[in-house]
Design a protein around this motif. Structure first.
Motif, mmCIF file in Angstrom:
data_model
loop_
_atom_site.group_PDB
_atom_site.id
_atom_site.type_symbol
_atom_site.label_atom_id
_atom_site.label_comp_id
_atom_site.label_asym_id
_atom_site.label_seq_id
_atom_site.Cartn_x
_atom_site.Cartn_y
_atom_site.Cartn_z
ATOM 1 N N VAL A 48 32.608 21.320 65.053
ATOM 2 C CA VAL A 48 31.808 21.226 66.427
ATOM 3 C C VAL A 48 32.302 21.555 67.233
ATOM 4 N N LYS A 49 33.380 21.017 68.134
ATOM 5 C CA LYS A 49 33.267 21.465 69.746
ATOM 6 C C LYS A 49 34.041 22.412 70.102
ATOM 7 N N LEU A 50 34.808 22.303 68.581
ATOM 8 C CA LEU A 50 35.486 24.175 68.833
ATOM 9 C C LEU A 50 34.447 25.620 68.421
ATOM 10 N N ALA A 51 33.816 24.972 68.029
ATOM 11 C CA ALA A 51 32.924 26.352 67.026
ATOM 12 C C ALA A 51 32.253 26.556 68.616
ATOM 13 N N ALA A 52 31.627 25.263 69.624
ATOM 14 C CA ALA A 52 31.194 25.466 70.125
ATOM 15 C C ALA A 52 31.529 26.471 71.249
ATOM 16 N N GLY A 57 38.942 29.385 72.393
ATOM 17 C CA GLY A 57 38.927 27.725 72.515
ATOM 18 C C GLY A 57 38.997 26.594 73.444
ATOM 19 N N ILE A 58 39.249 26.156 73.508
ATOM 20 C CA ILE A 58 38.808 24.725 74.420
ATOM 21 C C ILE A 58 40.504 24.170 74.342
ATOM 22 N N ARG A 59 40.991 23.667 76.015
ATOM 23 C CA ARG A 59 42.289 23.471 75.937
ATOM 24 C C ARG A 59 41.948 21.119 75.514
ATOM 25 N N MET A 60 43.069 21.250 74.745
ATOM 26 C CA MET A 60 43.384 19.753 74.579
ATOM 27 C C MET A 60 42.754 18.646 75.422
ATOM 28 N N THR A 61 43.347 18.945 76.622
ATOM 29 C CA THR A 61 42.952 17.868 77.350
ATOM 30 C C THR A 61 41.115 17.553 77.668
ATOM 31 N N GLU A 62 40.507 19.283 77.326
ATOM 32 C CA GLU A 62 39.332 18.499 77.607
ATOM 33 C C GLU A 62 38.351 18.986 75.971
ATOM 34 N N LEU A 63 39.348 18.931 74.900
ATOM 35 C CA LEU A 63 38.662 18.317 74.428
ATOM 36 C C LEU A 63 38.087 17.186 73.759
ATOM 37 N N THR A 100 45.959 25.230 73.452
ATOM 38 C CA THR A 100 44.795 25.303 73.439
ATOM 39 C C THR A 100 44.499 25.545 72.155
ATOM 40 N N ALA A 101 43.251 24.833 71.385
ATOM 41 C CA ALA A 101 42.632 24.618 70.315
ATOM 42 C C ALA A 101 41.952 25.610 70.042
ATOM 43 N N THR A 102 41.889 26.264 68.647
ATOM 44 C CA THR A 102 40.469 27.625 68.408
ATOM 45 C C THR A 102 40.104 27.344 66.928
ATOM 46 N N LEU A 103 38.978 27.471 66.552
ATOM 47 C CA LEU A 103 38.392 27.459 64.929
ATOM 48 C C LEU A 103 39.063 28.527 64.272
ATOM 49 N N THR A 104 39.947 28.241 62.993
ATOM 50 C CA THR A 104 39.920 29.493 62.462
ATOM 51 C C THR A 104 38.581 30.106 61.938
ATOM 52 N N GLU A 105 38.863 30.687 61.047
ATOM 53 C CA GLU A 105 37.468 31.268 60.194
ATOM 54 C C GLU A 105 37.132 30.567 59.365
#
Length: 151
Positions: A48-52, A57-63, A100-105
């Motif tokens: 959910v966070k990565l989709a938003a 994507g978002i940095r792992m520390t922020e996540l 950074t983590a990102t959501l894949t398809e």
């Protein structure tokens, strides 16, 4: 030494009701996600966070901060999602130490498939049990508790 303020009967009733309800709701939601989507609740929240966060994507520390979890716990969960092809990690373009983590398809698809059942269980276990006034009171109360613990 500071004097201990023991819980009175009303306070103890609120505390024990909160514990029971929160544990039962969490277990119900967790079981639904495992049965229907093969995800743990933390893994679902990561998706959910990565989709938003969008394609950047978002940095792992922020996540980790946004999910209120440890960096090591997050790393494990993201690793599990990465093995399933739902999440990708890459070096942060602005900080060589960052990731950074990102959501894949496939992750977007998994989230889209899991969300309806998850929302239905959240409604069944909590939301539809309460009236609008109770929901507003609960939201205000837990927002205040959360803010106090963030401060």
């Amino acid at each position: 030494m500071k004097e201990i303020r023991w819980l009175d009967e009303r306070e103890m009733a609120a505390w024990t009701a909160f514990l029971e309800a929160s544990h039962r709701v969490f277990r119900s939601v967790e079981q639904q996600l495992k049965d229907d989507a093969g995800l743990s609740h933390p893994q679902y929240e990561i998706l959910v966070k990565l989709a938003a966060a969008g394609r950047a994507g978002i940095r792992m520390t922020e996540l980790a901060d946004s999910l209120i979890t440890s960096k090591s716990g997050l790393t494990y969960q993201v690793g599990q999602l990465e093995k399933r092809g739902l999440v990708a990690r890459r070096a942060c373009p602005t900080d060589v130490r960052g990731v950074t983590a990102t959501l894949t398809e496939a992750g977007r698809t998994a989230l889209a498939e899991a969300a309806p059942g998850h929302v239905a269980r959240v409604r069944e276990a909590l939301i539809d049990t309460l009236d609008r006034e109770e929901l507003a009171t609960l939201a205000r109360a837990f927002a205040r508790v959360g803010q106090r613990l963030r401060d």
